[in-house]
Enzyme design. Structure first.
Site, short mmCIF file in Angstrom:
data_model
loop_
_atom_site.label_atom_id
_atom_site.label_comp_id
_atom_site.label_asym_id
_atom_site.label_seq_id
_atom_site.Cartn_x
_atom_site.Cartn_y
_atom_site.Cartn_z
N LYS A 1 8.23 -1.58 -2.62
CA LYS A 1 7.60 -0.82 -1.53
C LYS A 1 8.68 -0.28 -0.59
O LYS A 1 8.65 0.90 -0.21
CB LYS A 1 6.61 -1.72 -0.77
CG LYS A 1 6.03 -1.09 0.47
CD LYS A 1 5.19 0.13 0.18
CE LYS A 1 5.00 0.97 1.42
NZ LYS A 1 4.28 2.21 1.19
N GLU B 1 0.84 -1.21 0.00
CA GLU B 1 0.00 0.00 0.00
C GLU B 1 0.88 1.25 0.00
O GLU B 1 1.82 1.34 0.77
CB GLU B 1 -0.91 -0.03 1.24
CG GLU B 1 -1.88 1.11 1.28
CD GLU B 1 -2.62 1.30 -0.05
OE1 GLU B 1 -3.30 0.37 -0.50
OE2 GLU B 1 -2.49 2.38 -0.65
N CYS C 1 6.29 4.54 9.10
CA CYS C 1 6.86 3.76 7.99
C CYS C 1 8.32 4.04 7.66
O CYS C 1 9.12 3.12 7.57
CB CYS C 1 6.02 3.99 6.74
SG CYS C 1 4.36 3.35 6.92
P1 NAD Z 1 -1.64 -0.52 12.70
O1 NAD Z 1 -0.81 -0.84 13.89
O2 NAD Z 1 -2.41 0.76 12.65
O3 NAD Z 1 -2.71 -1.70 12.48
C1 NAD Z 1 -2.39 -3.05 12.53
C2 NAD Z 1 -3.56 -3.81 13.18
O4 NAD Z 1 -3.32 -5.21 13.04
C3 NAD Z 1 -3.72 -3.54 14.68
O5 NAD Z 1 -5.02 -3.03 14.93
C4 NAD Z 1 -3.51 -4.92 15.33
O6 NAD Z 1 -4.34 -5.15 16.45
C5 NAD Z 1 -3.88 -5.85 14.20
N1 NAD Z 1 -3.30 -7.20 14.31
C6 NAD Z 1 -1.99 -7.54 14.45
N2 NAD Z 1 -1.86 -8.88 14.44
C7 NAD Z 1 -3.10 -9.40 14.31
C8 NAD Z 1 -3.59 -10.73 14.21
N3 NAD Z 1 -2.78 -11.78 14.24
N4 NAD Z 1 -4.92 -10.90 14.10
C9 NAD Z 1 -5.75 -9.83 14.05
N5 NAD Z 1 -5.34 -8.55 14.11
C10 NAD Z 1 -4.03 -8.34 14.23
O7 NAD Z 1 -0.68 -0.65 11.44
P2 NAD Z 1 -0.81 0.14 10.04
O8 NAD Z 1 -0.29 1.51 10.16
O9 NAD Z 1 -2.19 -0.08 9.51
O10 NAD Z 1 0.24 -0.68 9.17
C11 NAD Z 1 -0.03 -1.99 8.72
C12 NAD Z 1 1.01 -2.37 7.68
O11 NAD Z 1 0.90 -1.51 6.54
C13 NAD Z 1 2.46 -2.23 8.15
O12 NAD Z 1 3.23 -3.25 7.56
C14 NAD Z 1 2.89 -0.88 7.59
O13 NAD Z 1 4.27 -0.81 7.36
C15 NAD Z 1 2.15 -0.85 6.27
N6 NAD Z 1 1.85 0.49 5.75
C16 NAD Z 1 1.44 1.49 6.60
C17 NAD Z 1 1.12 2.74 6.08
C18 NAD Z 1 0.66 3.86 6.99
O14 NAD Z 1 0.54 4.97 6.50
N7 NAD Z 1 0.40 3.62 8.26
C19 NAD Z 1 1.18 2.96 4.71
C20 NAD Z 1 1.58 1.93 3.87
C21 NAD Z 1 1.91 0.69 4.41
C1 UDX Z 2 4.69 7.45 3.78
C2 UDX Z 2 4.70 7.34 2.26
O1 UDX Z 2 4.57 8.64 1.69
C3 UDX Z 2 3.57 6.46 1.78
O2 UDX Z 2 3.64 6.26 0.37
C4 UDX Z 2 3.70 5.11 2.47
O3 UDX Z 2 2.66 4.27 2.07
C5 UDX Z 2 3.69 5.28 3.97
O4 UDX Z 2 4.75 6.17 4.36
P1 UDX Z 2 3.30 8.86 5.55
O5 UDX Z 2 4.40 8.48 6.47
O6 UDX Z 2 1.91 8.62 5.96
O7 UDX Z 2 3.49 8.11 4.15
O8 UDX Z 2 3.41 10.42 5.19
P2 UDX Z 2 4.37 11.28 4.25
O9 UDX Z 2 3.56 12.29 3.59
O10 UDX Z 2 5.21 10.42 3.41
O11 UDX Z 2 5.30 12.04 5.31
C6 UDX Z 2 6.26 11.33 6.07
C7 UDX Z 2 7.03 12.33 6.92
O12 UDX Z 2 7.88 13.14 6.09
C8 UDX Z 2 6.15 13.31 7.70
O13 UDX Z 2 6.69 13.51 8.98
C9 UDX Z 2 6.22 14.58 6.88
O14 UDX Z 2 6.00 15.74 7.63
C10 UDX Z 2 7.65 14.52 6.36
N1 UDX Z 2 7.84 15.28 5.12
C11 UDX Z 2 7.26 14.88 3.97
C12 UDX Z 2 8.65 16.42 5.14
O15 UDX Z 2 9.21 16.80 6.18
N2 UDX Z 2 8.84 17.10 3.98
C13 UDX Z 2 8.26 16.72 2.80
O16 UDX Z 2 8.49 17.40 1.78
C14 UDX Z 2 7.44 15.58 2.79
#
Ligand code: NAD
Ligand code: UDX
Length: 462
Positions: free
Chosen positions: A220, A165, A276
């Site tokens: 990713k 994602e 991330c």
């Molecule tokens: P998060 O911690 O917000 O959510 C994860 C959820 O999974 C939690 O609610 C937890 O309780 C649940 N969980 C864990 N193990 C479980 C199990 N065995 N059964 C049922 N539920 C379970 O995490 P997130 O931010 O949503 O990130 C999830 C993944 O996506 C990570 O690998 C992260 O790196 C990736 N990712 C995150 C973002 C972002 O912006 N947060 C963007 C892109 C990718």
């Molecule tokens: C990031 C990636 O952008 C996204 O594609 C991936 O799926 C998850 O990780 P996120 O961490 O949610 O997303 O936000 P992002 O907009 O990337 O910002 C990350 C950090 O960099 C923030 O703290 C933001 O303030 C900082 N940032 C970003 C800067 O300081 N300057 C910039 O120009 C851009």
């Protein structure tokens, strides 16, 4: 429930993990694909209850509207993980993959315990053939491990796809509804086609990129590393600008107007936060070391080194500008989330800055429009010598009452129009504003008689 896989058509999705990715992603899929039943499950019952309530657990612009439109029709949130796995023909794994805190690779490698637990549970409960989708960000070659677990613990068959994602927090709905690309890595063309068909209900076909599994997993990690590298690059130049009377906005404009560089992600600030970037680069560094690529590992590690330096440098600069000590001084922290438009504080630079200030004896008063007081307490309580050293208030103006300085750490839109003239009257004489996000009205701050420091700018006051 009997599943029909003759046509490899996805009709019934389960997503394990109702977090920042699972919740928004599945809500948009349900909203855009009314013929697909989508169930999001989680072991955290409170989180599921919140998704089923009027107060969904994540603040994302536009998300509540999408959830309301689909919830109860074809979008469901549940804690019954086994039942939901049983009825699914496609299961997304969207669980957290934090940095390991113990054992081999601690501090660097991704902790796959939640992914492994998911794979084991899927193997126990899945019926017939199931497409298993890696939505979490995972080390390259994790799909191999997942396949092994599934094969060992189930008599049924599976396809494992990687569909990482790319949404960013704060713009998740927009990113999901209109993504730059959707990436699907896999071996079986039929399974890839089935998942592509889901996205093709609202994403143009040419934006759906298909690769082998390893490229998808790798891309990713690489995308996050490249994005974070840009932030560290511009932040390194911000310090250079401050030292030379160059202006980071002007430099960034020149850089961004080169079509090979492009204008996005060139905003200097307090350093990147979020769940991330750091974790994924650490994971990349670990994997490079694992494959004997020492120089490659060292190269990417510098992105994190620079980020840490930027946070520390600015916190230390505040102390220096306030006469070398902040003991007993009152500091207003404006913004605590790691970026605007989210209530997420994971790896927020504000935590690191507050840590430096609290350890130096400052009194910190925090205002963030979306981060709860409980969240701030969770993040800071272990860092302060006494709980009374920090508190949260309900407005920027309240935070600045009697303050010796205000530090802007999140670029919330409302901070652009702070009424500095009236606020300055409530601050100590000779008070400072440190704009570590370069997002406030500098003319208004100066006109209010406040000292001003802005990241990446020269000609700072006093
Ligand atoms: P998060 O911690 O917000 O959510 C994860 C959820 O999974 C939690 O609610 C937890 O309780 C649940 N969980 C864990 N193990 C479980 C199990 N065995 N059964 C049922 N539920 C379970 O995490 P997130 O931010 O949503 O990130 C999830 C993944 O996506 C990570 O690998 C992260 O790196 C990736 N990712 C995150 C973002 C972002 O912006 N947060 C963007 C892109 C990718
Ligand atoms: C990031 C990636 O952008 C996204 O594609 C991936 O799926 C998850 O990780 P996120 O961490 O949610 O997303 O936000 P992002 O907009 O990337 O910002 C990350 C950090 O960099 C923030 O703290 C933001 O303030 C900082 N940032 C970003 C800067 O300081 N300057 C910039 O120009 C851009």
């Amino acid at each position: 429930m009997v599943k029909n896989f003759n046509l490899m058509k996805i009709k019934n999705i389960t997503c394990i993990g109702a977090g920042y990715v699972g919740g928004p992603t599945m809500s948009v899929i349900a909203d855009r694909c009314p013929d697909i039943r989508v169930t999001v499950v989680d072991m955290n019952a409170d989180r599921i209850a919140a998704w089923n309530s009027d107060h969904i657990p994540i603040f994302e612009p536009g998300l509540d509207v999408v959830v309301k439109r689909a919830r109860g029709k074809n979008l469901f949130f549940s804690t019954d993980i086994d039942a939901s796995i049983k009825s699914a023909d496609c299961i997304f794994m969207s669980v957290n993959t934090p940095t390991k805190t113990e054992g081999e690779g601690a501090g660097r490698a991704a902790d796959l315990k939640y992914i492994i637990a998911c794979a084991e549970q899927i193997a126990r409960s899945a019926q017939n053939h199931t497409i298993v989708v890696e939505k979490s960000t995972l080390p390259v070659r994790t799909a191999e491990k997942i396949k092994e677990i599934l094969a060992k613990n189930s008599k049924h068959t599976f396809d494992v796809l990687s569909n990482p994602e790319f949404l960013a927090e704060g713009t998740a709905v927009k990113d999901l509804e209109n993504p730059d690309r959707v990436l699907i890595g896999g071996e079986n063309p039929e399974a890839i086609a089935a998942l592509s068909d889901v996205y093709a209900q609202w994403v143009a076909k040419e934006k759906i990129i298909t690769t082998n599994v390893w490229s998808a997993e790798m891309a990713k990690l690489a995308a996050n590393a490249m994005l974070a590298q840009r932030v560290s690059s511009i932040n390194s130049l911000s310090a250079f600008c401050e030292a030379t009377e160059a202006d980071i906005d002007e430099v960034a404009k020149v850089l961004g107007s080169d079509s090979r560089i492009g204008p996005k992600f060139l905003k200097a600030g307090i350093g990147f936060g979020g769940s991330c970037f750091q974790k994924d680069i650490l994971n990349l560094v670990y994997l490079c070391e694992h494959y004997g690529l020492t120089e490659v590992a060292a190269y990417w590690e510098q992105v994190i080194v620079m980020n840490e330096w930027q946070k520390k440098r600015i916190a230390q600069l505040v102390i220096k500008k306030l006469g070398g000590s902040v003991k007993g001084k009152k500091i207003a922290v404006l913004g605590f989330a790691f970026k605007k438009d989210t209530n997420d504080t994971r790896e927020a630079p504000a935590i690191s800055v507050c840590e430096t200030l609290l350890k130096a004896g400052a009194e910190v008063v925090i205002f963030d429009p979306k981060v709860s007081e409980n969240q701030v307490a969770d993040d800071l309580l272990h860092l302060s010598s006494q709980p009374s050293q920090f508190k949260c208030v309900n407005s920027a103006s309240e935070a600045c009452l009697g303050a010796d300085t205000a530090i802007v750490l999140t670029e919330w839109d409302q901070f652009k129009s702070i009424e500095w003239l009236s606020i300055a009257l409530k601050m100590s004489s000779g008070a400072w504003v440190f704009d570590a996000r370069n997002c406030t009205n500098h003319t208004a701050i100066r006109a209010a008689g406040l000292n001003l420091w802005v990241v990446g700018k020269s000609n700072q006051s006093a």
